[in-house]
Enzyme design. Structure first.
Site, PDB file in Angstrom:
ATOM      1  N   HIS A 271       7.390   5.272   5.593  1.00 36.43           N
ATOM      2  CA  HIS A 271       8.583   4.549   5.153  1.00 36.43           C
ATOM      3  C   HIS A 271       8.203   3.550   4.046  1.00 36.43           C
ATOM      4  CE1 HIS A 271      12.780   3.336   6.273  1.00 36.43           C
ATOM      5  NE2 HIS A 271      12.435   2.313   5.519  1.00 36.43           N
TER       6      HIS A 271
ATOM      7  N   ASN B  67       0.871  -1.173   0.000  1.00 45.09           N
ATOM      8  CA  ASN B  67       0.000   0.000   0.000  1.00 45.09           C
ATOM      9  C   ASN B  67       0.910   1.226   0.000  1.00 45.09           C
ATOM     10  OD1 ASN B  67      -2.286  -1.631   0.302  1.00 45.09           O
ATOM     11  ND2 ASN B  67      -2.168  -1.542   2.524  1.00 45.09           N
TER      12      ASN B  67
ATOM     13  N   HIS C  66       7.492   0.442   2.421  1.00 47.97           N
ATOM     14  CA  HIS C  66       7.334  -0.907   2.945  1.00 47.97           C
ATOM     15  C   HIS C  66       6.083  -1.553   2.355  1.00 47.97           C
ATOM     16  CE1 HIS C  66       4.345   1.150   5.414  1.00 47.97           C
ATOM     17  NE2 HIS C  66       3.877  -0.030   5.802  1.00 47.97           N
TER      18      HIS C  66
END
Length: 353
Positions: free
Chosen positions: A167, A156, A169
């Protein structure tokens, strides 16, 4: 790739994936964490036949922290995070606030890079390949857990999507059941196989898309196209040309080419809406065959499924989002504002120079 497994202060697993074989990962998590307590459970909806994960403990999860308190950045001095080491290439750990846990499955966080201000599209091809290898390794490991039936790797990106940590990820959900969306695909595969005397539906789709105006880009081993009935304003499906059931089935040639094609696709997504626009929010979702039994899908095996990645954005034009309103949320009937052919044309227009 070098893989190093360790434990965080509360007992959760943390795994480093490194590009170099000589890296030593022996940093200790210095946080005074209590053992993780979760209340996750899966409830079946008898009317729809699907499942809902109830996880009330997630109400307390970290929500939009300032950059200097990001829990996914490396630990530096007394700034302690989920990653005890002072740097990393790719790191995977058990989610502290999982939607699924114990007999209800498992949730993991995949940190693509230690650079807080980067995005997946900024990665080098070598680094993107390392992420692919991490996804593949986790798929393999999680598939052996008795509570896991399907492994879902996804990213996402963007606050508009609902991301609470900036961040770069992604996540991995290991479900204790076959997900509803996969079940729909398998039922269509079964029906097509019976109606055609054995033809594979995924093969038929790819064959038709290869010669269509909705192809966005094509390599020797991968093809990316906007599907005929795209649900989202800008939606691209990325398939390996050789059908495999999951990430483990990719051969070396496909693994080598993947970063080239995928990074180009992500960079085009960031250019869809023109210069000066904020980064395009998106969801990137890997679809893999379930590892459980498929008896309910008569005549279908794991090998009939086709691994693919679906990439889409909820932004329909500059400054405007596609909301799931009455028809979409109430009846699951999508209404797309952008013709798929025009979306594909735009994604070809913004190719890298």
């Amino acid at each position: 790739m070098k893989k190093t497994s360790t434990r965080l202060a509360d007992g959760r697993e943390l795994i480093y994936y490194d590009l170099r074989d000589d890296v030593v990962r022996d940093a200790v998590d210095r946080r005074p964490l209590e053992p993780t307590v979760t209340s996750s459970q899966v409830r079946r909806d008898v009317l729809l036949g699907d499942a809902v994960a109830v996880a009330s403990h997630r109400q307390g999860r970290t929500y939009h922290p300032p950059a200097d308190q990001c829990p996914l950045c490396p630990t530096r001095g007394e700034r302690l995070s989920e990653i005890p080491d002072s740097s990393y290439d790719v790191a995977v750990f058990e989610n502290r606030f999982p939607s699924l846990a114990g007999d209800s499955g498992r949730c993991e966080v995949v940190c693509f890079t230690s650079d807080h201000d980067a995005s997946f599209a900024d990665l080098s091809e070598e680094h993107a390949r390392l992420v692919l290898d991490a996804w593949t390794d986790r798929t393999s490991e999680l598939s052996h857990l008795s509570s896991v039936e399907q492994v879902f790797c996804f990213e996402n990106r963007g606050a508009e999507i609902g991301v609470t940590l900036g961040h770069p990820h992604g996540q991995i959900y290991a479900y204790p059941f076959t997900t509803p969306r996969t079940a729909l695909m398998l039922r269509q595969v079964a029906a097509h196989k019976e109606a055609t005397g054995g033809e594979n539906l995924f093969d038929a789709v790819l064959r038709s898309e290869l010669d269509d105006e909705r192809v966005v880009l094509e390599g020797e081993h991968w093809i990316a196209f906007v599907p005929y009935a795209a649900h989202w304003p800008y939606e691209v499906h990325l398939y390996p040309k050789r059908r495999v059931a999951d990430l483990l089935g990719l051969d070396e040639a496909a693994r080598t080419e993947f970063p080239q094609v995928y990074l180009e696709l992500l960079r085009r997504f960031d250019r869809i809406f023109g210069e000066g626009e904020p980064p395009t929010p998106y969801i990137a979702a890997w679809h893999q065959a379930p590892f459980g039994q498929l008896e309910e899908f008569e005549g279908v095996t794991r090998d009939d499924f086709a691994l693919h990645l679906e990439l889409f954005t909820i932004r329909r034009t500059s400054g405007k989002l596609k909301f799931l309103a009455g028809s979409e949320s109430g009846m699951n009937v999508f209404i797309n504002d952008v013709p798929p052919e025009r979306a594909a044309e735009r994604l070809r227009e913004v190719a890298s120079s």
